[in-house]
Write a protein that holds these residues in place. Structure first.
Motif, PDB file in Angstrom:
ATOM      1  N   PRO A 452     -10.031  71.023  60.862  1.00  0.00           N
ATOM      2  CA  PRO A 452     -10.409  69.599  60.875  1.00  0.00           C
ATOM      3  C   PRO A 452      -9.638  68.768  61.903  1.00  0.00           C
ATOM      4  O   PRO A 452     -10.053  67.655  62.226  1.00  0.00           O
ATOM      5  CB  PRO A 452     -10.072  69.142  59.446  1.00  0.00           C
ATOM      6  CG  PRO A 452      -8.998  70.084  58.988  1.00  0.00           C
ATOM      7  CD  PRO A 452      -9.313  71.396  59.634  1.00  0.00           C
ATOM      8  N   ASP A 453      -8.518  69.327  62.428  1.00  0.00           N
ATOM      9  CA  ASP A 453      -7.734  68.571  63.403  1.00  0.00           C
ATOM     10  C   ASP A 453      -8.365  68.569  64.797  1.00  0.00           C
ATOM     11  O   ASP A 453      -7.929  67.822  65.681  1.00  0.00           O
ATOM     12  CB  ASP A 453      -6.315  69.152  63.503  1.00  0.00           C
ATOM     13  CG  ASP A 453      -5.520  68.930  62.221  1.00  0.00           C
ATOM     14  OD1 ASP A 453      -5.800  67.938  61.528  1.00  0.00           O
ATOM     15  OD2 ASP A 453      -4.629  69.760  61.935  1.00  0.00           O
ATOM     16  N   ILE A 454      -9.357  69.409  65.009  1.00  0.00           N
ATOM     17  CA  ILE A 454      -9.985  69.504  66.326  1.00  0.00           C
ATOM     18  C   ILE A 454     -11.297  68.721  66.305  1.00  0.00           C
ATOM     19  O   ILE A 454     -12.178  68.992  65.491  1.00  0.00           O
ATOM     20  CB  ILE A 454     -10.238  70.974  66.705  1.00  0.00           C
ATOM     21  CG1 ILE A 454      -8.907  71.735  66.771  1.00  0.00           C
ATOM     22  CG2 ILE A 454     -10.971  71.074  68.037  1.00  0.00           C
ATOM     23  CD1 ILE A 454      -9.041  73.191  67.134  1.00  0.00           C
ATOM     24  N   PRO A 455     -11.441  67.732  67.188  1.00  0.00           N
ATOM     25  CA  PRO A 455     -12.653  66.902  67.226  1.00  0.00           C
ATOM     26  C   PRO A 455     -13.908  67.738  67.515  1.00  0.00           C
ATOM     27  O   PRO A 455     -13.844  68.799  68.142  1.00  0.00           O
ATOM     28  CB  PRO A 455     -12.372  65.921  68.372  1.00  0.00           C
ATOM     29  CG  PRO A 455     -10.890  65.929  68.538  1.00  0.00           C
ATOM     30  CD  PRO A 455     -10.436  67.299  68.176  1.00  0.00           C
ATOM     31  N   ASP A 456     -15.056  67.217  67.063  1.00  0.00           N
ATOM     32  CA  ASP A 456     -16.318  67.937  67.235  1.00  0.00           C
ATOM     33  C   ASP A 456     -16.671  68.155  68.704  1.00  0.00           C
ATOM     34  O   ASP A 456     -17.208  69.197  69.078  1.00  0.00           O
ATOM     35  CB  ASP A 456     -17.459  67.175  66.543  1.00  0.00           C
ATOM     36  CG  ASP A 456     -17.343  67.236  65.034  1.00  0.00           C
ATOM     37  OD1 ASP A 456     -16.659  68.150  64.535  1.00  0.00           O
ATOM     38  OD2 ASP A 456     -17.939  66.367  64.360  1.00  0.00           O
ATOM     39  N   SER A 474      -1.283  83.993  76.990  1.00  0.00           N
ATOM     40  CA  SER A 474      -0.104  83.723  76.170  1.00  0.00           C
ATOM     41  C   SER A 474      -0.151  82.273  75.682  1.00  0.00           C
ATOM     42  O   SER A 474      -0.896  81.445  76.206  1.00  0.00           O
ATOM     43  CB  SER A 474       1.167  83.966  76.978  1.00  0.00           C
ATOM     44  OG  SER A 474       1.259  83.020  78.031  1.00  0.00           O
ATOM     45  N   ASP A 475       0.682  81.964  74.700  1.00  0.00           N
ATOM     46  CA  ASP A 475       0.757  80.591  74.198  1.00  0.00           C
ATOM     47  C   ASP A 475       1.233  79.643  75.300  1.00  0.00           C
ATOM     48  O   ASP A 475       0.770  78.504  75.402  1.00  0.00           O
ATOM     49  CB  ASP A 475       1.709  80.518  73.003  1.00  0.00           C
ATOM     50  CG  ASP A 475       1.129  81.190  71.763  1.00  0.00           C
ATOM     51  OD1 ASP A 475      -0.101  81.388  71.733  1.00  0.00           O
ATOM     52  OD2 ASP A 475       1.904  81.525  70.851  1.00  0.00           O
ATOM     53  N   ALA A 476       2.168  80.111  76.129  1.00  0.00           N
ATOM     54  CA  ALA A 476       2.685  79.267  77.212  1.00  0.00           C
ATOM     55  C   ALA A 476       1.587  78.929  78.212  1.00  0.00           C
ATOM     56  O   ALA A 476       1.472  77.783  78.680  1.00  0.00           O
ATOM     57  CB  ALA A 476       3.841  79.971  77.910  1.00  0.00           C
ATOM     58  N   ALA A 481      -2.323  74.793  80.153  1.00  0.00           N
ATOM     59  CA  ALA A 481      -3.696  74.387  80.456  1.00  0.00           C
ATOM     60  C   ALA A 481      -4.116  73.172  79.636  1.00  0.00           C
ATOM     61  O   ALA A 481      -4.779  72.262  80.145  1.00  0.00           O
ATOM     62  CB  ALA A 481      -4.643  75.560  80.210  1.00  0.00           C
ATOM     63  N   LEU A 482      -3.730  73.155  78.352  1.00  0.00           N
ATOM     64  CA  LEU A 482      -4.089  72.029  77.484  1.00  0.00           C
ATOM     65  C   LEU A 482      -3.346  70.761  77.887  1.00  0.00           C
ATOM     66  O   LEU A 482      -3.913  69.660  77.851  1.00  0.00           O
ATOM     67  CB  LEU A 482      -3.789  72.387  76.027  1.00  0.00           C
ATOM     68  CG  LEU A 482      -4.667  73.487  75.413  1.00  0.00           C
ATOM     69  CD1 LEU A 482      -4.144  73.887  74.044  1.00  0.00           C
ATOM     70  CD2 LEU A 482      -6.119  73.038  75.311  1.00  0.00           C
ATOM     71  N   ASP A 483      -2.088  70.919  78.259  1.00  0.00           N
ATOM     72  CA  ASP A 483      -1.330  69.746  78.716  1.00  0.00           C
ATOM     73  C   ASP A 483      -1.941  69.161  79.982  1.00  0.00           C
ATOM     74  O   ASP A 483      -2.024  67.934  80.141  1.00  0.00           O
ATOM     75  CB  ASP A 483       0.131  70.139  78.976  1.00  0.00           C
ATOM     76  CG  ASP A 483       0.899  70.404  77.680  1.00  0.00           C
ATOM     77  OD1 ASP A 483       0.399  70.012  76.615  1.00  0.00           O
ATOM     78  OD2 ASP A 483       1.986  71.025  77.758  1.00  0.00           O
ATOM     79  N   GLU A 484      -2.394  70.041  80.857  1.00  0.00           N
ATOM     80  CA  GLU A 484      -3.012  69.576  82.098  1.00  0.00           C
ATOM     81  C   GLU A 484      -4.330  68.859  81.815  1.00  0.00           C
ATOM     82  O   GLU A 484      -4.704  67.916  82.528  1.00  0.00           O
ATOM     83  CB  GLU A 484      -3.254  70.771  83.031  1.00  0.00           C
ATOM     84  CG  GLU A 484      -3.770  70.384  84.405  1.00  0.00           C
ATOM     85  CD  GLU A 484      -3.934  71.591  85.325  1.00  0.00           C
ATOM     86  OE1 GLU A 484      -4.645  71.464  86.336  1.00  0.00           O
ATOM     87  OE2 GLU A 484      -3.328  72.640  85.026  1.00  0.00           O
ATOM     88  N   ALA A 485      -5.013  69.309  80.748  1.00  0.00           N
ATOM     89  CA  ALA A 485      -6.279  68.675  80.364  1.00  0.00           C
ATOM     90  C   ALA A 485      -6.058  67.373  79.602  1.00  0.00           C
ATOM     91  O   ALA A 485      -7.013  66.638  79.331  1.00  0.00           O
ATOM     92  CB  ALA A 485      -7.109  69.642  79.530  1.00  0.00           C
ATOM     93  N   VAL A 491      -4.175  68.479  68.641  1.00  0.00           N
ATOM     94  CA  VAL A 491      -5.203  69.414  69.109  1.00  0.00           C
ATOM     95  C   VAL A 491      -4.555  70.620  69.804  1.00  0.00           C
ATOM     96  O   VAL A 491      -4.984  71.758  69.612  1.00  0.00           O
ATOM     97  CB  VAL A 491      -6.175  68.706  70.074  1.00  0.00           C
ATOM     98  CG1 VAL A 491      -7.114  69.715  70.740  1.00  0.00           C
ATOM     99  CG2 VAL A 491      -6.982  67.661  69.326  1.00  0.00           C
ATOM    100  N   THR A 492      -3.520  70.378  70.585  1.00  0.00           N
ATOM    101  CA  THR A 492      -2.817  71.459  71.266  1.00  0.00           C
ATOM    102  C   THR A 492      -2.247  72.457  70.273  1.00  0.00           C
ATOM    103  O   THR A 492      -2.391  73.680  70.440  1.00  0.00           O
ATOM    104  CB  THR A 492      -1.685  70.899  72.150  1.00  0.00           C
ATOM    105  OG1 THR A 492      -2.247  70.076  73.161  1.00  0.00           O
ATOM    106  CG2 THR A 492      -0.890  72.026  72.803  1.00  0.00           C
ATOM    107  N   GLN A 493      -1.604  71.964  69.230  1.00  0.00           N
ATOM    108  CA  GLN A 493      -1.005  72.850  68.234  1.00  0.00           C
ATOM    109  C   GLN A 493      -2.075  73.645  67.493  1.00  0.00           C
ATOM    110  O   GLN A 493      -1.904  74.840  67.213  1.00  0.00           O
ATOM    111  CB  GLN A 493      -0.162  72.040  67.237  1.00  0.00           C
ATOM    112  CG  GLN A 493       0.659  72.894  66.285  1.00  0.00           C
ATOM    113  CD  GLN A 493       1.583  73.866  67.004  1.00  0.00           C
ATOM    114  OE1 GLN A 493       2.335  73.475  67.891  1.00  0.00           O
ATOM    115  NE2 GLN A 493       1.500  75.139  66.647  1.00  0.00           N
ATOM    116  N   ALA A 494      -3.189  72.975  67.185  1.00  0.00           N
ATOM    117  CA  ALA A 494      -4.281  73.671  66.487  1.00  0.00           C
ATOM    118  C   ALA A 494      -4.856  74.786  67.362  1.00  0.00           C
ATOM    119  O   ALA A 494      -5.154  75.889  66.878  1.00  0.00           O
ATOM    120  CB  ALA A 494      -5.376  72.673  66.111  1.00  0.00           C
TER     121      ALA A 494
END
Length: 536
Positions: A452-456, A474-476, A481-485, A491-494
């Motif tokens: 539920p933490d990730i938007p539709d 890898s997680d790193a 990539a998520l930080d750049e986005a 959302v990143t943690q999920a």
């Protein structure tokens, strides 16, 4: 020279011959794994892309697959020893060219073409030269050590490549191969040849059909990860709605069938075939070849999955990853050498079955041990088991296949044997990779869909973006990539949690298919003889 007379009464001379042949096998296998940890570095150095270097590795496999059977026949034409030494010269020239390569075309010429042609001459000749230099009672140990040398090369390849790339240059690996080739050429003078009683002609039509059939089939398998096995991935080539991989594999099989029909026609006309179709009716030979196929399928699948877990999931360096794989080499060498020495009269079928069970046990134990909190130590026991299984198979299969035919056909059998192992290795890597990515993608999308933490809109975007498969990262790498986005912390943690779970699901799925393949192999072991060749 009669078989067995080549194994000089001087034990030291026999050991030098065996060392020379094992070194040749080591070199041939090394190129399949040594640069996998250094692809990006090689690409930057020769001014190309990662895809370009991966293409060079693929081309090396293709050239070997295409020319392995004709390479075996060349040994019968010019002599096994001559084929081996000429192959070493060609391979050495390829290694030197690769070491000095300034760009991708030169790299392709040296690594993919020259080394591939050299390997196609060397590997069938090795099979024949073991038969010509060692008596029947000594062959299981000799074949076991030669096969073990190849498997060890694949296991230590990433470590060698990592050390060279980290502290020196990847080019030193190929320069080192040139030095080894020179040593082989020097020691090769001691090898006793087994000259053919007649000088056969090369069947050019058969060579063309076999090369095209095997090459097209293997190329299709190697492209499966990018194009999809059956359903084409987005933007991948297809025909009639089916992935081009299927059509390439079917075309390859059709050409192989035409090759066998052509060979049968030559036999009917009392002309010299490239491969006598009667060989494929030999129960013992086909049993050994089938086990070779399954061994290399599982073996290369393991060598694909385990380094991924260590280097990507756990983030270990190339050096540490290579070090963690070394235990496999210990039990592999021990089994390959000690089983023939201390159990010379053991049933080959029993050893093969126990070897397959060890492969199965290793895959299952590793699959069960994979956990979110697991560390690198969990691979040790499974790799010891897998090494034991590989060594057990290596100690018997070479002798099983060659003893099934007269010694004058040993080079011919060597060509077929290495073509089969090439097919198994290609399919093993592609199958493990495809299953891993499919399971990873399915698990990742299911995890984020239920979170539920990730938007539709993120879920929808992910479903579209990952149609061709989620990358094994890898997680790193994912976090960067998520930080750049610009995604939020929640959302990143999920996404990181979903990636961790999905990665483990992918690894387990790949190991499960390898375990299933091991079980399937057991159904074909009845063709392996129950007595050693000399006991017949």
């Amino acid at each position: 020279m009669a078989p067995g007379q080549g194994s000089s009464s001087n034990s030291a001379a026999a050991k030098l011959v065996l060392l020379t042949l094992a070194s040749g096998q080591f070199l041939m296998a090394l190129d399949s794994s040594v640069m996998n940890v250094s692809i990006a570095t090689v690409a930057d150095d020769v001014g190309t892309t990662v895809t370009g270097v991966q293409g060079a590795i693929t081309a090396y496999t293709l050239v070997m697959a295409m020319f392995m059977i004709p390479g075996g026949k060349v040994g019968a034409l010019i002599g096994r020893k001559s084929a081996f030494l000429i192959g070493c010269v060609i391979y050495g020239c390829g290694s030197l060219t690769t070491a000095l390569a300034p760009n991708l075309p030169v790299l392709l010429l040296g690594w993919s073409f020259l080394e591939g042609i050299g390997a196609a001459l060397i590997m069938p000749a090795i099979v024949a030269l073991v038969a010509g230099n060692f008596g029947i009672e000594r062959r299981p140990a000799a074949y076991g050590l030669v096969a073990a040398a190849g498997a060890v090369a694949i296991a230590v390849g990433p470590l060698i490549g990592g050390i060279a790339t980290t502290y020196f240059s990847w080019r030193w690996v190929f320069a080192g191969e040139v030095v080894i080739v020179l040593g082989i050429l020097f020691l090769g003078r001691r090898i006793a040849d087994a000259p053919a009683e007649s000088r056969p002609r090369i069947d050019l039509v058969g060579a063309l059909l076999s090369a095209a059939g095997l090459g097209i089939f293997v190329y299709g398998v190697l492209r499966s990860d990018e194009w999809g096995w059956f359903r084409p991935k987005p933007d991948a080539p297809s025909w009639l709605g089916v992935s081009l991989v299927v059509w390439l594999m079917l075309a390859g099989l059709l050409l192989v069938w035409l090759f066998l029909r052509w060979e049968a026609r030559l036999v009917e006309q009392r002309r010299e075939p490239l491969v006598d179709p009667a060989l494929l009716q030999n129960r013992q030979l086909t049993g050994g070849l089938t086990m070779f196929f399954f061994q290399y399928l599982v073996q290369m699948g393991v060598f694909f999955v385990v380094p991924l877990y260590l280097s990507v999931a756990l983030g270990l360096s190339a050096l540490k990853t290579g070090a963690r794989i070394l235990p496999l080499s210990l039990t592999l060498l021990a089994a390959a050498i000690l089983i023939p020495r201390f159990l010379p009269d053991v049933s080959p079928r029993r050893v093969v079955r126990l070897g397959i069970l060890a492969l199965l046990a290793g895959a299952v134990v590793l699959m069960a041990a994979l956990d979110e909190d697991a560390g690198a130590e969990i691979v040790t026991i499974p790799l010891l088991l897998i090494g034991l299984g590989m060594g057990a198979l290596a100690s018997q299969l070479g002798s099983v296949t060659v003893s099934a035919v007269p010694d004058e056909q040993s080079a011919e059998v060597g060509g077929i044997q290495n073509a089969v192992t090439n097919l198994g290795a290609s399919i093993g890597t592609a199958l493990a990779g495809s299953v891993l990515i499919a399971a990873l993608t399915s698990s990742f999308l299911a995890n984020i869909e239920q979170n539920p933490d990730i938007p539709d809109h993120v879920k929808s975007t992910a479903s579209v973006e990952l149609q061709s498969g989620a990358p094994f990262v890898s997680d790193a790498q994912l976090k960067a990539a998520l930080d750049e986005a610009g995604t939020s912390e929640k959302v990143t943690q999920a996404a990181l949690d979903a990636n961790t779970d999905a990665r483990l699901d992918g690894l387990r799925a790949a190991l499960a298919i390898l375990a299933l393949t091991s079980v399937l192999a057991l159904f074909f072991t009845h063709r392996i003889p129950t007595t050693q060749p000399r006991s017949k």
